[in-house]
Each structure stands twice: as C-alpha cells, then as structure tokens.
Design a protein around this motif. Structure first.
Motif, short mmCIF file in Angstrom:
data_model
loop_
_atom_site.label_atom_id
_atom_site.label_comp_id
_atom_site.label_asym_id
_atom_site.label_seq_id
_atom_site.Cartn_x
_atom_site.Cartn_y
_atom_site.Cartn_z
N ARG A 152 0.76 -1.17 0.07
CA ARG A 152 0.09 0.10 0.01
C ARG A 152 0.92 1.26 -0.06
NH1 ARG A 152 -2.60 -1.77 5.49
NH2 ARG A 152 -0.62 -2.40 5.90
N THR A 153 0.16 2.46 -0.51
CA THR A 153 0.80 3.43 -0.50
C THR A 153 0.11 4.78 0.41
OG1 THR A 153 2.20 3.10 -2.54
CG2 THR A 153 1.94 5.55 -1.81
N PHE A 154 0.87 5.21 1.18
CA PHE A 154 0.24 6.23 2.03
C PHE A 154 0.68 7.54 1.84
CE2 PHE A 154 -0.32 2.31 4.18
CZ PHE A 154 -1.66 2.49 4.51
N VAL A 155 0.14 8.80 1.50
CA VAL A 155 0.55 10.04 1.12
C VAL A 155 0.03 11.03 2.07
CG1 VAL A 155 -1.06 10.42 -0.68
CG2 VAL A 155 0.93 11.90 -0.65
N LEU A 156 0.90 12.13 2.85
CA LEU A 156 0.22 12.85 3.71
C LEU A 156 0.47 14.32 2.87
CD1 LEU A 156 -0.38 13.88 6.61
CD2 LEU A 156 2.13 13.92 7.04
N VAL A 157 -0.58 15.01 3.00
CA VAL A 157 -0.56 16.21 2.39
C VAL A 157 -1.21 17.29 3.44
CG1 VAL A 157 -1.18 15.39 0.06
CG2 VAL A 157 -2.96 15.98 1.39
N GLY A 158 -1.17 18.66 3.25
CA GLY A 158 -1.58 19.51 4.06
C GLY A 158 -2.86 19.97 3.57
N ASP A 159 -3.61 20.67 4.47
CA ASP A 159 -4.91 21.44 3.99
C ASP A 159 -4.27 22.73 3.17
OD1 ASP A 159 -4.19 22.76 6.19
OD2 ASP A 159 -5.98 23.00 6.94
N GLY A 160 -3.52 23.36 3.42
CA GLY A 160 -2.97 24.58 2.48
C GLY A 160 -2.55 24.09 0.77
N GLU A 161 -1.98 22.87 1.21
CA GLU A 161 -1.49 22.29 -0.15
C GLU A 161 -2.73 21.64 -1.17
OE1 GLU A 161 1.44 18.44 -1.49
OE2 GLU A 161 0.62 18.52 0.55
#
Length: 296
Positions: A152-161
């Motif tokens: 599996r792949t997990f990606v962490l993004v920000g809400d501003g991003e």
C-alpha cells in the motif's frame, strides 16, 4: 556540534500507552531540532505527529532493518516541510539513530529542511507542494503490478497544499486507476504559511471535495490515536482510493505557539524552548503575557 539535548523527564502520566509515548518523544525530538541555529517548520511538524505514529507504528508494513524490502508499504510526505516530524518518527521506528537528529540542517548532514532519499525510509524527495499524490499514484500502480496482494501507499498532504491544482488532477487519476491500495491522509491544521487556510482560499468541506472526486472519504480527530488507527483500518478494507481527513492543531503541544500561523517556521530561543518543553512534559506553564504572545 551537538544539538540541544532532550529533557531528562519522560512522559507525564503512567496511563500513556506505547503509541502515546512515541508521540511524546517525537514531539521532544522535533522541538530539539527546531531549537538549533537553523530553526525549523515547527507548526506543520507537530500537527502531524499522531498521524505519523499511527502510520508507522500501527498501519504500515515496514522493516527498519531492510528499508528497501520489496513488499514494504510506501509513505510519501507530500508536505515535505514537515521533515522534522518524519525524521523523528524514523528514529523512533529504528530506521536511523536518534543521535543523528542532532545533526539536523548542519553542514554535511543528510537531514535537510525538506526530506531527501539519502535518509532510510524516505521514498521521495519532496518540498514543492502539490506533487506527492502524483508520485503516490505511480507507486501504488507499480505495487499492484507485482501480483498477489499489493503493498500500500500512503501520502500525507496539508490542507493548504490542497489549493494546488495538481493535487486534484492526481486525485482524478487515482480514482480512474481504482487504486484501492492508495490512501491520502490530510493534515488539516487550518493554517498555511501566509495565514488561515479559510482566509487564503477556503476549500471546505475537505472530505466532501474528495468524495466529489470519487474517493471514499472519512474525517477524524487527527490527535486521537485510537480514532486514527480505526480510520486507517477502515481505509485498508475499502475498495478504491481513500482520503482520511484529520482535523489537527498547528504546533500541537507548543504552548503559546499552538494554533497560530506564526508557528509555521520558527527559531526557538532558550526562554521559548524551556516553556515549550515544560508544556510537552505535562507541566502547565504560566500563562503567556501579552508581550510574549505578540513576540512569539
């Protein structure tokens, strides 16, 4: 030159479990790195701590002794400025030595302001916002080509991003690929470098936007480890790509800096460092004066 040492006191309260202890220690490491001469992206690192603990200590299949293990789950830190939190998590998980954290941003160190692949456990160099999900799409697709039960792949993004259009182009591709081994985790701490997200470009409701792109979307308290783990377990049982929207607080645990845009990038002097460490240990510091709050 060695960086500031961690406090000798440990987690406040005997009731804390192993994951809470990891989160506490990661926060201490982040604060210590931020107290170095280069400073650091404190706010977005501290907001993501429980998310990283849930991923690295509960959800992802990893082998710190073999970071290139072919069957490993992959993690992409799209909000690459939260590198301090990832470095501290990798140290807690055993990918790198904790002593190396003291070299953060020093000449010759591989621990740069934004993550790079010289560090074991880092899959991609990131920092230019909006690109992590596209990278994760490719990784998740490649994992499925290996046959059998894909990693599996997990990606962490920000809400501003999420103001970057490339995120939504990648979201559309992820849905088209029917990537059921792909999970986006949104660190929704409500602030970006220039102020509150809602004042710059309000993207609420975040979960509704992901659902509109055909993703299964869930929303959770991003500092509640039990709720985070349950949401990630749900994601792993769900057909198609999943977005886990985590409501967090910028600079969580940093006292007067918590929940403020000014925490995005800071240098901690000795006075602020002492007060923040006291707060992290569960010792209630005195309320900040108006002058202190204004100058934080």
């Amino acid at each position: 030159m060695a960086g500031p040492e961690l406090g000798t006191e440990t987690v406040a309260g005997p009731e804390l479990g192993p994951m809470e202890i990891h989160a506490h220690r990661i926060r201490e490491h982040v604060v210590a790195m931020c107290a170095g001469p280069e400073g650091g992206h404190l706010g977005g690192s501290l907001s993501a701590v429980e998310i990283l603990v849930a991923l690295f200590f509960h959800t992802m299949n990893l082998d710190p002794d073999d970071p290139e293990w072919k069957e490993r789950d992959a993690f992409v830190l799209s909000k690459g400025h939260a590198a301090m939190a990832l470095y501290a998590t990798l140290a807690e998980r055993g990918f790198i030595a904790a002593d190396e954290l003291a070299t953060y941003c020093r000449p010759g160190s591989r621990l740069a302001t934004h993550v790079n692949v010289a560090v074991p456990g880092v899959e991609f160099a990131t920092g230019s916002l909006g690109h992590g999900l596209a990278l994760a799409n490719g990784t998740a697709w490649a994992q499925r080509q290996a046959g059998g039960r894909p990693a599996r792949t997990f990606v962490l993004v920000g809400d501003g991003e999420l103001q970057e259009g490339s995120v939504w182009e990648a979201a559309q591709v992820g849905r088209a690929l029917d990537a059921d081994n792909l999970v986006v985790v949104v660190d929704a701490n409500e602030f970006q470098q220039t102020g509150a997200v809602r004042d710059v470009s309000d993207g609420a409701p975040i979960a509704g936007r992901w659902a509109g792109f055909g993703w299964h979307a869930v929303e959770v308290d991003g500092h509640d480890l039990a709720a985070l783990c349950a949401a990630l377990d749900e994601a792993n049982r769900t057909q198609g790509p999943v977005a886990v929207v985590c409501r967090t607080q910028k600079a969580r645990g940093a006292g007067v800096l918590a929940g403020r845009a000014v925490s995005h990038f800071v240098r901690l002097d000795e006075a602020k460092l002492r007060r923040i460490r006291a707060g992290l240990r569960g010792v209630a510091p005195r309320p900040a004066t108006t002058e202190e709050a204004a100058g934080a």
